[in-house]
Scaffold this motif. Structure first.
Motif, mmCIF file in Angstrom:
data_model
loop_
_atom_site.group_PDB
_atom_site.id
_atom_site.type_symbol
_atom_site.label_atom_id
_atom_site.label_comp_id
_atom_site.label_asym_id
_atom_site.label_seq_id
_atom_site.Cartn_x
_atom_site.Cartn_y
_atom_site.Cartn_z
ATOM 1 N N GLY A 22 -6.340 1.874 8.791
ATOM 2 C CA GLY A 22 -6.143 2.257 7.503
ATOM 3 C C GLY A 22 -6.974 1.623 6.586
ATOM 4 O O GLY A 22 -7.744 0.833 6.905
ATOM 5 N N TYR A 23 -6.997 2.121 5.426
ATOM 6 C CA TYR A 23 -7.760 1.580 4.306
ATOM 7 C C TYR A 23 -7.208 2.137 2.827
ATOM 8 O O TYR A 23 -6.288 3.248 2.950
ATOM 9 C CB TYR A 23 -9.063 1.898 4.412
ATOM 10 C CG TYR A 23 -9.351 3.506 4.535
ATOM 11 C CD1 TYR A 23 -9.570 4.268 3.583
ATOM 12 C CD2 TYR A 23 -9.646 4.119 5.677
ATOM 13 C CE1 TYR A 23 -9.797 5.782 3.489
ATOM 14 C CE2 TYR A 23 -9.563 5.626 6.139
ATOM 15 C CZ TYR A 23 -9.737 6.322 5.095
ATOM 16 O OH TYR A 23 -10.175 7.622 5.176
ATOM 17 N N VAL A 24 -7.596 1.759 1.744
ATOM 18 C CA VAL A 24 -7.324 2.027 0.629
ATOM 19 C C VAL A 24 -7.983 3.440 -0.057
ATOM 20 O O VAL A 24 -9.008 3.534 0.017
ATOM 21 C CB VAL A 24 -7.506 1.036 -0.562
ATOM 22 C CG1 VAL A 24 -7.207 1.841 -2.042
ATOM 23 C CG2 VAL A 24 -6.895 0.118 -0.211
ATOM 24 N N ASN A 59 -11.752 2.896 9.742
ATOM 25 C CA ASN A 59 -10.643 2.351 9.504
ATOM 26 C C ASN A 59 -10.367 1.323 10.350
ATOM 27 O O ASN A 59 -9.150 0.971 10.146
ATOM 28 C CB ASN A 59 -9.571 3.709 9.528
ATOM 29 C CG ASN A 59 -9.512 4.056 11.001
ATOM 30 O OD1 ASN A 59 -10.361 3.671 11.761
ATOM 31 N ND2 ASN A 59 -8.405 5.070 11.224
ATOM 32 N N TRP A 102 -2.658 3.086 0.189
ATOM 33 C CA TRP A 102 -3.110 2.941 1.526
ATOM 34 C C TRP A 102 -2.876 4.309 2.177
ATOM 35 O O TRP A 102 -1.999 5.145 1.767
ATOM 36 C CB TRP A 102 -2.407 1.977 2.252
ATOM 37 C CG TRP A 102 -2.991 0.445 1.728
ATOM 38 C CD1 TRP A 102 -2.652 -0.083 0.881
ATOM 39 C CD2 TRP A 102 -3.895 -0.153 2.651
ATOM 40 N NE1 TRP A 102 -3.352 -1.460 0.724
ATOM 41 C CE2 TRP A 102 -4.216 -1.218 1.885
ATOM 42 C CE3 TRP A 102 -4.486 0.103 3.735
ATOM 43 C CZ2 TRP A 102 -4.779 -2.518 2.451
ATOM 44 C CZ3 TRP A 102 -5.466 -0.747 4.219
ATOM 45 C CH2 TRP A 102 -5.447 -2.209 3.571
ATOM 46 N N THR A 103 -3.999 4.635 3.147
ATOM 47 C CA THR A 103 -3.536 5.644 4.229
ATOM 48 C C THR A 103 -2.363 5.272 4.632
ATOM 49 O O THR A 103 -1.872 4.322 4.867
ATOM 50 C CB THR A 103 -4.696 5.965 5.256
ATOM 51 O OG1 THR A 103 -4.956 4.652 5.588
ATOM 52 C CG2 THR A 103 -5.934 6.517 4.475
ATOM 53 N N TRP A 105 0.140 3.867 7.026
ATOM 54 C CA TRP A 105 0.055 2.577 7.785
ATOM 55 C C TRP A 105 1.236 2.449 9.042
ATOM 56 O O TRP A 105 2.008 2.914 8.871
ATOM 57 C CB TRP A 105 0.310 1.410 7.051
ATOM 58 C CG TRP A 105 0.088 0.137 7.520
ATOM 59 C CD1 TRP A 105 0.667 -0.755 8.212
ATOM 60 C CD2 TRP A 105 -1.295 -0.421 7.616
ATOM 61 N NE1 TRP A 105 0.115 -1.861 8.334
ATOM 62 C CE2 TRP A 105 -1.257 -1.682 8.139
ATOM 63 C CE3 TRP A 105 -2.387 -0.046 7.345
ATOM 64 C CZ2 TRP A 105 -2.196 -2.422 8.486
ATOM 65 C CZ3 TRP A 105 -3.633 -0.594 7.615
ATOM 66 C CH2 TRP A 105 -3.455 -2.007 8.472
ATOM 67 N N SER A 160 3.424 4.041 0.558
ATOM 68 C CA SER A 160 2.111 3.504 0.998
ATOM 69 C C SER A 160 1.346 3.056 -0.329
ATOM 70 O O SER A 160 0.139 2.919 -0.359
ATOM 71 C CB SER A 160 1.292 4.586 1.510
ATOM 72 O OG SER A 160 1.751 4.875 2.756
ATOM 73 N N TYR A 196 -7.841 -6.085 7.457
ATOM 74 C CA TYR A 196 -8.380 -4.978 7.081
ATOM 75 C C TYR A 196 -8.682 -5.044 5.290
ATOM 76 O O TYR A 196 -7.795 -4.709 4.581
ATOM 77 C CB TYR A 196 -7.208 -3.701 6.989
ATOM 78 C CG TYR A 196 -6.851 -3.450 8.388
ATOM 79 C CD1 TYR A 196 -7.695 -2.146 8.940
ATOM 80 C CD2 TYR A 196 -6.195 -4.075 9.090
ATOM 81 C CE1 TYR A 196 -7.383 -1.704 10.374
ATOM 82 C CE2 TYR A 196 -5.851 -3.834 10.505
ATOM 83 C CZ TYR A 196 -6.340 -2.604 11.131
ATOM 84 O OH TYR A 196 -6.088 -2.188 12.147
ATOM 85 N N SER A 198 -10.616 -4.594 1.535
ATOM 86 C CA SER A 198 -11.385 -3.624 0.644
ATOM 87 C C SER A 198 -11.880 -4.436 -0.550
ATOM 88 O O SER A 198 -10.915 -5.008 -0.994
ATOM 89 C CB SER A 198 -10.613 -2.254 0.129
ATOM 90 O OG SER A 198 -10.280 -1.275 1.488
#
Length: 253
Positions: A22-24, A59, A102-103, A105, A160, A196, A198
């Motif tokens: 995942g990521y922001v 990701n 976040w996507t 998680w 999230s 992870y 950002s």
């Protein structure tokens, strides 16, 4: 028919891979939303979307804490690992909150959520911190006394969205925010922890004059293979989790 089935299988595998980490994907400052850098669409969109989050390759995680990749999980302009600046920044008042979406998680990826800031000496859209010790921690969340983890239990409960506060007395100026989840599901030995990060570009406003003079760290440098909390068995360790990095800076409160 076989080729079609293979293509469908690859598509499904790709979708599973995308969902695995995942990521922001969105940053909210009050009622203003900024779409995060979208690694699977932004590079192929014309004109290139204007983002406040520095580019990431995908990701997936960083696992080697000695690499410059650990800083922003991004690439320099020439394609080498590093921190390639984004074209714009968000404006945020000292003392206000930022909400990072976040996507979805994975519930297996237990771990802490940690946020740092670094003051840019000039234009944050041009600045690369390199290996300078410029980062100070402004927020952290690990494992609660009842065993709930920030990156899974608490993040899921908040749909999230992770929210933190810009230090109220922080000096006005342009800053780079380094926000990360450390996934510990395979961290029983090093390398195993998955990072992870950002990096978000902001301009902080207000009348504050505070800046930290100690506890500054570099990335890479802040974490090593022997740093407490980097090698940690989430399955057998029932003790308190030692969040890595320096103490949270409280001078801006």
């Amino acid at each position: 028919m076989l080729s079609i089935l293979c293509a469908l299988a690859l598509t499904a595998l790709s979708a599973t891979s995308v969902q695995a980490h995942g990521y922001v994907q969105d940053v909210a400052v009050g009622s203003t939303h900024y779409t995060g850098y979208l690694p699977y669409s932004d590079p192929y969109t014309s004109p290139t979307p204007q983002r406040i989050i520095r580019p990431i390759p995908g990701n997936g995680p960083v696992t080697d804490v000695s690499l410059i990749d650990i800083q922003c999980n991004g690439y320099t302009d020439g394609g080498a690992p590093g921190s390639s600046p984004a074209p714009i920044y968000a404006t945020v008042a000292a003392g206000s909150q930022m909400a990072l979406n976040w996507t979805t998680w994975p519930d297996s990826h237990k771990g802490p959520i940690i946020t740092y800031m670094a003051r840019a000496p000039s234009d944050v859209t041009q600045w690369k911190p390199g290996t300078s010790a410029v980062w100070f921690k402004v927020a952290e969340a690990g494992k609660t006394a009842s065993g709930l983890w920030a990156a899974t239990d608490l993040l899921t409960a908040s749909k999230s969205i992770y929210t933190f506060t810009i230090p109220p007395k922080l000096q006005a100026g342009q800053y780079l925010i380094r926000h990360e989840i450390i996934a510990l599901h395979a961290a029983y030995t090093y390398p195993g922890a998955q990072f992870y990060p950002s990096c978000i570009q902001v301009k902080v406003t207000g009348s504050g004059t505070a800046l930290p003079t100690s506890g500054l760290v570099s990335f890479p440098g802040a974490y090593t293979a022997t740093t407490p909390g980097i090698a940690y068995d989430v399955y057998s360790n029932t003790s308190a989790y030692p969040i890595p990095g320096p103490a949270v800076w409280t001078g801006g409160n």
